[in-house]
Design a protein around this motif. Structure first.
Motif, mmCIF file in Angstrom:
data_model
loop_
_atom_site.group_PDB
_atom_site.id
_atom_site.type_symbol
_atom_site.label_atom_id
_atom_site.label_comp_id
_atom_site.label_asym_id
_atom_site.label_seq_id
_atom_site.Cartn_x
_atom_site.Cartn_y
_atom_site.Cartn_z
ATOM 1 N N THR A 94 0.849 -1.181 0.000
ATOM 2 C CA THR A 94 0.000 0.000 0.000
ATOM 3 C C THR A 94 0.883 1.229 0.000
ATOM 4 O O THR A 94 1.827 1.322 0.785
ATOM 5 N N LYS A 144 0.600 5.657 -0.337
ATOM 6 C CA LYS A 144 -0.313 6.795 -0.279
ATOM 7 C C LYS A 144 0.393 7.997 -0.873
ATOM 8 O O LYS A 144 1.537 8.289 -0.509
ATOM 9 N N SER A 195 0.145 12.115 -1.497
ATOM 10 C CA SER A 195 -0.515 13.333 -1.039
ATOM 11 C C SER A 195 0.023 14.526 -1.817
ATOM 12 O O SER A 195 1.234 14.761 -1.856
ATOM 13 N N THR A 235 4.402 15.940 -5.071
ATOM 14 C CA THR A 235 3.647 14.890 -4.392
ATOM 15 C C THR A 235 4.550 14.111 -3.464
ATOM 16 O O THR A 235 5.645 13.692 -3.850
ATOM 17 N N VAL A 258 4.948 10.666 -1.484
ATOM 18 C CA VAL A 258 4.445 9.301 -1.558
ATOM 19 C C VAL A 258 4.993 8.534 -0.360
ATOM 20 O O VAL A 258 6.203 8.547 -0.112
ATOM 21 N N THR A 275 9.529 7.447 2.386
ATOM 22 C CA THR A 275 8.899 8.553 1.665
ATOM 23 C C THR A 275 9.725 8.863 0.424
ATOM 24 O O THR A 275 10.952 8.815 0.459
#
Length: 132
Positions: free
Chosen positions: A4, A6, A8, A16, A18, A24
């Motif tokens: 998973t 994410k 933002s 962005t 991630v 990160t």
């Protein structure tokens, strides 16, 4: 295996963040597409997935066979053709500090094609989207 991530994206155009677990990375768009080129663009991330997975898969196999290979280099070029709905990945694999013979190189080619990301990209892909 499920993973998973994410992503933002705030008001700073295309910058962005991630997140995947404790890791990160930053993605962005090139300046000519309105971004600031502060990170990989999404196509580079896709090519990176294939390159890094191929390198790791080859390294695991080389270590298991106890072959002396100083470095595995994988270069991936991704060309996208949206009008024909076709993408072409060109993968160039080289090895440094080794004297692999033709039979070993042939086996490593087969192993490269067994990389999990390679398998995903060459299988049927389904994307399920939920918006809330």
């Amino acid at each position: 295996m499920a993973v998973t991530v994410k992503a933002s994206l705030g008001k700073e155009k295309y910058y962005t963040e991630v997140f995947a677990g404790e890791n990160t990375l930053i993605t962005d768009e090139p300046i000519d597409k309105g971004g600031q080129n502060k990170g990989f663009n999404p196509f580079e991330i896709l090519a990176t997935s294939l390159a890094s997975c191929t390198a790791a898969t080859l390294r695991m196999y080389i270590e298991r066979k106890e072959w002396n290979v100083e470095k595995v280099n994988v270069e991936v070029e991704l060309e996208n053709f949206p009008l024909t709905k076709r993408a072409v990945f060109k993968r160039d694999i080289t090895f440094e500090g080794t004297d692999l013979d033709e039979e070993q190189l042939k086996r490593l080619r087969t192993i490269a094609d067994a990389c999990p990301v390679h398998k995903i990209l060459t299988n049927d892909i389904e994307i399920l989207t939920k918006i809330s």
